[in-house]
Structure formats: structure tokens, C-alpha cells
Design an enzyme around this catalytic site. Structure first.
Site, PDB file in Angstrom:
ATOM      1  N   ARG A 120      -5.040  10.269   4.130  1.00  0.00           N
ATOM      2  CA  ARG A 120      -3.963  11.222   4.325  1.00  0.00           C
ATOM      3  C   ARG A 120      -2.978  11.268   3.156  1.00  0.00           C
ATOM      4  NH1 ARG A 120      -0.985  14.088   7.986  1.00  0.00           N
ATOM      5  NH2 ARG A 120       1.238  13.973   7.556  1.00  0.00           N
TER       6      ARG A 120
ATOM      7  N   ASP B 214       3.967   0.928  12.177  1.00  0.00           N
ATOM      8  CA  ASP B 214       2.782   0.246  11.641  1.00  0.00           C
ATOM      9  C   ASP B 214       2.636  -1.188  12.173  1.00  0.00           C
ATOM     10  OD1 ASP B 214       2.129   2.487  10.263  1.00  0.00           O
ATOM     11  OD2 ASP B 214       2.690   1.752   8.287  1.00  0.00           O
TER      12      ASP B 214
ATOM     13  N   CYS C 114      -5.983   7.667   9.107  1.00  0.00           N
ATOM     14  CA  CYS C 114      -6.263   6.971  10.358  1.00  0.00           C
ATOM     15  C   CYS C 114      -6.043   7.899  11.549  1.00  0.00           C
ATOM     16  CB  CYS C 114      -5.340   5.767  10.496  1.00  0.00           C
ATOM     17  SG  CYS C 114      -5.959   4.336   9.657  1.00  0.00           S
TER      18      CYS C 114
ATOM     19  N   ARG D 198      -1.219  14.643  13.100  1.00  0.00           N
ATOM     20  CA  ARG D 198      -0.569  14.372  11.825  1.00  0.00           C
ATOM     21  C   ARG D 198      -0.510  15.662  11.007  1.00  0.00           C
ATOM     22  NH1 ARG D 198      -2.254   8.588   9.441  1.00  0.00           N
ATOM     23  NH2 ARG D 198      -0.142   8.664   8.642  1.00  0.00           N
ATOM     24  N   PRO D 199       0.351  16.587  11.425  1.00  0.00           N
ATOM     25  CA  PRO D 199       0.442  17.851  10.693  1.00  0.00           C
ATOM     26  C   PRO D 199       1.085  17.666   9.318  1.00  0.00           C
ATOM     27  CG  PRO D 199       2.054  17.771  12.475  1.00  0.00           C
ATOM     28  CD  PRO D 199       1.305  16.477  12.520  1.00  0.00           C
ATOM     29  N   ILE D 200       0.961  18.698   8.466  1.00  0.00           N
ATOM     30  CA  ILE D 200       1.614  18.616   7.152  1.00  0.00           C
ATOM     31  C   ILE D 200       2.578  19.795   6.946  1.00  0.00           C
ATOM     32  CG2 ILE D 200      -0.166  17.219   6.001  1.00  0.00           C
ATOM     33  CD1 ILE D 200      -1.127  19.880   4.687  1.00  0.00           C
ATOM     34  N   ASP D 201       3.052  20.356   8.059  1.00  0.00           N
ATOM     35  CA  ASP D 201       3.944  21.518   7.942  1.00  0.00           C
ATOM     36  C   ASP D 201       5.202  21.212   7.127  1.00  0.00           C
ATOM     37  OD1 ASP D 201       4.399  19.814  10.155  1.00  0.00           O
ATOM     38  OD2 ASP D 201       5.770  21.257  11.052  1.00  0.00           O
ATOM     39  N   LEU D 202       5.758  20.011   7.286  1.00  0.00           N
ATOM     40  CA  LEU D 202       6.993  19.689   6.553  1.00  0.00           C
ATOM     41  C   LEU D 202       6.721  19.527   5.055  1.00  0.00           C
ATOM     42  CD1 LEU D 202       8.831  17.125   8.890  1.00  0.00           C
ATOM     43  CD2 LEU D 202       9.036  19.610   8.816  1.00  0.00           C
TER      44      LEU D 202
ATOM     45  N   LYS E  87       0.841  -1.218   0.000  1.00  0.00           N
ATOM     46  CA  LYS E  87       0.000   0.000   0.000  1.00  0.00           C
ATOM     47  C   LYS E  87       0.866   1.255   0.000  1.00  0.00           C
ATOM     48  CE  LYS E  87      -2.453   2.056   3.931  1.00  0.00           C
ATOM     49  NZ  LYS E  87      -1.479   3.059   4.184  1.00  0.00           N
ATOM     50  N   ASN E  88       1.832   1.297   0.905  1.00  0.00           N
ATOM     51  CA  ASN E  88       2.599   2.532   1.074  1.00  0.00           C
ATOM     52  C   ASN E  88       3.602   2.776  -0.052  1.00  0.00           C
ATOM     53  OD1 ASN E  88       1.141   2.957   3.351  1.00  0.00           O
ATOM     54  ND2 ASN E  88       2.809   2.624   4.813  1.00  0.00           N
TER      55      ASN E  88
ATOM     56  N   ARG F 270      -8.732  -0.909   4.337  1.00  0.00           N
ATOM     57  CA  ARG F 270      -7.935   0.184   3.774  1.00  0.00           C
ATOM     58  C   ARG F 270      -6.535  -0.293   3.411  1.00  0.00           C
ATOM     59  NH1 ARG F 270      -8.282   5.825   6.648  1.00  0.00           N
ATOM     60  NH2 ARG F 270      -6.821   6.059   4.946  1.00  0.00           N
TER      61      ARG F 270
HETATM   62  C1  UD1 Z   1       3.847   7.069   6.405  1.00  0.00           C
HETATM   63  C2  UD1 Z   1       3.054   5.800   6.195  1.00  0.00           C
HETATM   64  C3  UD1 Z   1       2.536   5.278   7.510  1.00  0.00           C
HETATM   65  C4  UD1 Z   1       3.693   5.110   8.486  1.00  0.00           C
HETATM   66  C5  UD1 Z   1       4.509   6.389   8.590  1.00  0.00           C
HETATM   67  C6  UD1 Z   1       5.758   6.234   9.434  1.00  0.00           C
HETATM   68  C7  UD1 Z   1       2.093   6.023   3.989  1.00  0.00           C
HETATM   69  C8  UD1 Z   1       0.868   6.204   3.155  1.00  0.00           C
HETATM   70  N1  UD1 Z   1       1.946   6.077   5.298  1.00  0.00           N
HETATM   71  O1  UD1 Z   1       2.964   8.037   6.953  1.00  0.00           O
HETATM   72  O2  UD1 Z   1       1.901   4.018   7.275  1.00  0.00           O
HETATM   73  O3  UD1 Z   1       3.162   4.802   9.743  1.00  0.00           O
HETATM   74  O4  UD1 Z   1       4.933   6.809   7.278  1.00  0.00           O
HETATM   75  O5  UD1 Z   1       6.580   5.223   8.923  1.00  0.00           O
HETATM   76  O6  UD1 Z   1       3.163   5.786   3.466  1.00  0.00           O
HETATM   77  N2  UD1 Z   1       5.103  15.004  10.779  1.00  0.00           N
HETATM   78  C9  UD1 Z   1       5.094  16.363  11.087  1.00  0.00           C
HETATM   79  N3  UD1 Z   1       4.900  17.239  10.053  1.00  0.00           N
HETATM   80  C10 UD1 Z   1       4.717  16.842   8.766  1.00  0.00           C
HETATM   81  C11 UD1 Z   1       4.749  15.448   8.468  1.00  0.00           C
HETATM   82  C12 UD1 Z   1       4.947  14.566   9.502  1.00  0.00           C
HETATM   83  O7  UD1 Z   1       5.246  16.755  12.235  1.00  0.00           O
HETATM   84  O8  UD1 Z   1       4.544  17.696   7.874  1.00  0.00           O
HETATM   85  C13 UD1 Z   1       5.329  14.021  11.881  1.00  0.00           C
HETATM   86  C14 UD1 Z   1       4.165  13.054  12.053  1.00  0.00           C
HETATM   87  O9  UD1 Z   1       3.153  13.621  12.866  1.00  0.00           O
HETATM   88  C15 UD1 Z   1       4.843  11.867  12.670  1.00  0.00           C
HETATM   89  C16 UD1 Z   1       6.232  11.870  12.027  1.00  0.00           C
HETATM   90  O10 UD1 Z   1       6.402  13.176  11.500  1.00  0.00           O
HETATM   91  O11 UD1 Z   1       4.988  12.069  14.046  1.00  0.00           O
HETATM   92  C17 UD1 Z   1       6.408  10.860  10.909  1.00  0.00           C
HETATM   93  O12 UD1 Z   1       5.362  10.967   9.998  1.00  0.00           O
HETATM   94  P1  UD1 Z   1       5.547  10.629   8.436  1.00  0.00           P
HETATM   95  O13 UD1 Z   1       6.841   9.892   8.248  1.00  0.00           O
HETATM   96  O14 UD1 Z   1       5.329  11.860   7.652  1.00  0.00           O
HETATM   97  O15 UD1 Z   1       4.359   9.609   8.193  1.00  0.00           O
HETATM   98  P2  UD1 Z   1       3.355   9.576   6.995  1.00  0.00           P
HETATM   99  O16 UD1 Z   1       4.036   9.933   5.727  1.00  0.00           O
HETATM  100  O17 UD1 Z   1       2.120  10.311   7.372  1.00  0.00           O
END
Ligand code: UD1
Length: 429
Positions: free
Chosen positions: A93, A316, A117, A122-126, A17-18, A408
Site C-alpha cells: 500500500r 499496529d 495488508c 483502505r481507500p485513498i480518497d484523501l 519500516k514506516n 514484510r
Molecule cells: C499507516 C501505517 C500503518 C498504520 C497506519 C495508522 C505506513 C506504511 N503504514 O498506514 O502501519 O497502521 O498508518 O497509524 O506508514 N483513510 C481514508 N482515506 C484515505 C486514507 C486513509 O479513509 O485516503 C482512512 C483509513 O482507511 C484508516 C484511517 O484513514 O481508517 C487511517 O489510515 P492512514 O493513517 O492513512 O494509514 P496508512 O497511511 O494507510
């Protein structure tokens, strides 16, 4: 399901999936036809295909002549819509990685805040930081995020910590940016490598320098959009699904063989399964693995495990591990370092009789207590799969409600486990 029935047999692991989701998003960047073989047939892939269709892409699934499972063929020649429908974006997401691809392709994108989920903040600032550094202007309008770029320009982008999604988004936007982009502290998960391999096959120019695995350095030399072309690509097998079934065997007992397993990506998981007393045999070239957990006296907890970025133990698989740890003798402490609320299943496990306590980001399992079947609620994807594992070990009948969350990410968890001899069936599929 009716528990206390050891597993026995052999099954195939589905596509990842990922890995598939960002590659589907990458198809948006490529003006042509791509064929993805071995895509998993799961709800999230359906959502992503619907999102691609909403922009004008032609998507055909499954009915192809291929024999390697479910396939998706994506033709993005006529893509023109830059606004993504909220219905699918808020459901999933990973729809946010379409931002980078659409900026590269159309120069503009409008999405509402992404869902997914419920496993904590789960912010998207980065994600937005990466796109802004490449020259995108980003603003919000109500619940919508709007991004626009006349031209994206390569630059150096240093992330404060590793994020899988933000790295993918930045790569996608950088592929057709002017000049070279260097990402520091990029995520190193196998799904990142796969996205880059796919893009390179389609005409991109992404380098993995020797310090990729140590410092997360990625170098992306921008190419003209017209250099990108359609390709065929095979999706790698799903390490998380394979790991889930490995923990299921450890918990329920018996001996299972898994085919189509990305063995090298599961080194840490195998070490833990062995540490907990199961026998593991691997055939790396054949992508096969055998787990033998028949001797129940040997199944014990190891004292401490923490989740972390690849190649450490993946977040996961933390819930499936917790479920298995309830059956093993002794105490296990698990520290969750990636997501803040990933212990939602603990309450459900406690209702089944498990002795699990939570202290902030740490769960402590006192294993070896008998679990008793009851009605539990999935709540989210991996937690739902973990409750199925608990149900396989519990005395009596367990019913997992809201199993749609499990769909999912797991193509057919019920069918797979039934093939391994579990007494399990869908009610109201
Ligand atoms: C992806 C995987 C998910 C897995 C996760 C960690 C997919 C579709 N999903 O999720 O299954 O559990 O990697 O291996 O591939 N964060 C911020 N700001 C941001 C982005 C992330 O603070 O802009 C934080 C998140 O809240 C979290 C950490 O960074 O604490 C890691 O998240 P991230 O690696 O981005 O996970 P996803 O890409 O959402």
C-alpha cells in the site's frame, strides 16, 4: 515454536519500516544520491527499492562500508519512467506515496490501485484530494490511476481526519510546489516528523508551527527542484517492533532488554505494560529499555484500551496486545478505531483456546485461559507477529503458516526471539 519458555536476554531493534518507506519515496523527488543508514532488511523495503529501480533510479543495498545495519543508496539522477509496475504497487500500500514524489519530480505518474495488508477498507480518497488541491489532474483508466500536473501550486489543505499516508503524499507534492502549502489536520506520527526532517536536510523548507502537535498544522514553503540535493540520513528505530517484543515478554514471562528503542514514542505502550503488571526500566539517552515480567501472579489485564492516532495506543500493536491479554488474568476490552477489519487473528487465537469475542469494532478478552499450540495462519503482518506471541505462551508446538507476511515488517522475528531464549525456528524459510 515450543511454548512456555520464559524469555531472557538482550536484542537490538531494527530500523523503522514506516519511517523508511516514505523516505525512500522522497528520494524519488531528490535529483541526486541519498544514503539511508539503518534501513530495515524486510520485504516491503525490497518492494519499494524495486519500484524506484523501475523508474530508472540506481539502488544499491547493504554492501556499503557502514556498520549501522542495512543501508540503501539511491541515485535518482536518471529517473524518467512515470509508470509504476503493478506487481509491486499491488503488493504494498505505501507505494501510493510515490505519487506525490513523482508528481513533484516528473509532473506525471501512473499507478494501479495499491495493495497492502488486508485489515479492512483502505481507500485513498484523501491522498487524491491532497494532490488535486495542489493542482494535479487525476483520472482513472481501468485499474490505473493517472495524475498529471504542469505546475503544482501551494494552497491550504484541510483533511477531514488524520491520515498518515495522505499527509505524506501531500507533503511530497508540496515540497516543490509554487508558494506555500498549509496542511490542517496533518497526521502527527513520528514517521511524519522524520519525513520532514529528511526533506529539510535535502533542501526543502518545511515548518512545524507550535500548533503541529495540537491541530496538525504543517507549513511547506515550496522550493525549486534544483535546490534539492542528496543527503545521508539515519532511519529511526521501529517503535512497533519494539512494542511487539515488549508484549512478547509480558506474555511469555522473563526479563528482556531492548537496545535502539525510540523510548519517547512508546510512552502509552509502557504505561499499558506497567498497568498489566510488568516492571519497566528506561534509559532514555541510551535508547534502552528493560521489561521484567518474571512474577506471573502480577500479570493482569487492565479493563479498557482503545487504538487511536499518535500519541495514543497504535493500531499496529493492537494484535500483539490481544495475544498478550490472553495470558493475563482478568478481562480486557479493546476498541479498534483506525481500521475496520483488524481482528482477523481472533479466530486463530480461539483455535488455540483463547476466550475472545468480537462486537463490531470491539474485542473482549477473558484472559488467563491456557493456550494450546496448533497450526495457525498469519494472514497479515501484525496479526502474524501476534500469533508468534501466542505460540510462545501455548502448551506444545505452534506452527505459524504464511510467515512471509511477518517478513514484510520484521527483519528476523525468529532470530530475535531465539536470541531471547525462545524455542523457535523457521520451517521452509
Ligand atoms: C499507516 C501505517 C500503518 C498504520 C497506519 C495508522 C505506513 C506504511 N503504514 O498506514 O502501519 O497502521 O498508518 O497509524 O506508514 N483513510 C481514508 N482515506 C484515505 C486514507 C486513509 O479513509 O485516503 C482512512 C483509513 O482507511 C484508516 C484511517 O484513514 O481508517 C487511517 O489510515 P492512514 O493513517 O492513512 O494509514 P496508512 O497511511 O494507510
Amino acid at each position: 515454536m515450543e511454548g512456555r519458555n520464559p524469555l531472557d536476554g538482550r536484542i537490538q531493534i531494527q530500523g523503522s519500516k514506516n519511517a523508511a518507506l516514505p523516505i525512500l519515496a522522497a528520494c524519488m523527488l531528490i535529483p541526486g544520491k541519498c544514503l539511508l543508514k539503518g534501513c530495515p532488511d524486510i520485504t516491503d523495503i525490497g518492494y519499494m527499492c524495486s519500484l524506484l529501480k523501475s523508474t530508472g533510479a540506481v539502488v544499491r543495498t547493504n554492501s556499503l562500508e557502514m556498520d549501522s545495519g542495512f543501508c540503501a543508496e539511491i541515485d535518482t539522477q536518471n529517473v524518467k519512467e512515470y509508470r509504476l509496475p503493478g506487481k509491486y504497487v499491488s503488493a504494498m500500500r505505501s507505494s501510493v506515496v510515490l505519487m506525490g514524489a513523482m508528481l513533484g519530480r516528473l509532473g506525471e505518474v501512473c499507478v494501479n490501485y495499491p495493495g497492502g495488508c488486508v485489515i479492512g477498507e483502505r481507500p485513498i480518497d484523501l491522498h487524491l484530494y491532497g494532490l488535486e488541491r495542489l493542482g494535479a489532474q487525476i483520472w482513472t483508466e481501468g485499474n490505473h490511476i493517472h495524475a498529471y500536473a504542469d505546475e503544482l501550486k501551494g494552497t491550504i489543505i484541510k483533511f477531514p481526519f488524520s491520515s498518515v499516508g495522505a499527509t505524506q503524499n501531500t507533503i511530497l507534492a508540496a515540497v516543490t510546489a509554487q508558494g506555500t502549502t498549509i496542511i490542517k489536520n496533518a497526521a502527527k506520527e513520528p514517521e511524519i516528523v522524520e519525513l520532514c526532517k529528511f526533506l529539510n536536510k535535502a533542501g526543502a523548507n518545511i515548518e512545524f508551527p507550535p500548533d503541529f502537535m495540537t491541530h496538525g498544522i504543517l507549513v511547506i514553503h515550496g522550493v525549486e527542484l534544483s535546490r534539492l540535493h542528496g543527503v545521508e540520513y539515519e532511519i529511526i528505530p521501529d517503535r512497533i517492533v519494539a512494542g511487539t517484543y515488549m508484549f512478547a515478554a509480558l506474555a511469555a514471562g522473563g526479563e528482556i532488554e531492548l537496545e535502539n528503542v525510540p523510548i519517547r514514542q512508546l510512552d502509552r505502550v509502557c504505561d499499558i505494560i506497567i498497568g498489566m503488571g510488568a516492571e519497566v526500566e528506561k534509559w532514555e539517552e541510551e535508547h534502552q529499555i528493560r521489561i521484567n515480567a518474571c512474577d506471573r501472579k502480577r500479570i493482569v489485564n487492565i479493563p479498557y484500551i482503545e487504538t487511536d492516532i499518535y500519541p495514543a495506543f497504535p493500531t499496529d500493536l493492537q494484535s500483539p496486545l490481544l495475544a498478550a491479554a490472553c495470558m493475563a488474568k482478568g478481562r480486557l476490552t479493546v476498541k479498534e478505531q483506525i481500521f475496520s477489519s483488524r481482528f482477523r487473528i481472533v479466530e486463530e487465537l480461539q483455535r488455540m483456546g483463547a476466550d475472545v469475542t468480537i462486537e463490531k469494532d470491539t474485542a473482549i478478552v477473558a484472559g488467563g485461559r491456557e493456550l494450546v499450540g496448533c497450526n495457525v495462519i498469519a494472514g497479515e503482518l501484525r496479526g502474524g507477529a501476534a500469533l508468534v506471541i501466542a505460540g510462545l505462551c501455548a502448551r506444545g508446538i505452534t506452527t505459524v503458516a504464511d510467515a512471509r507476511y511477518i517478513r514484510r515488517g520484521y527483519q528476523d522475528i525468529v532470530g530475535d526471539l531465539a536470541k531471547l531464549g525462545a524455542r523457535i525456528r523457521y520451517v521452509n524459510k
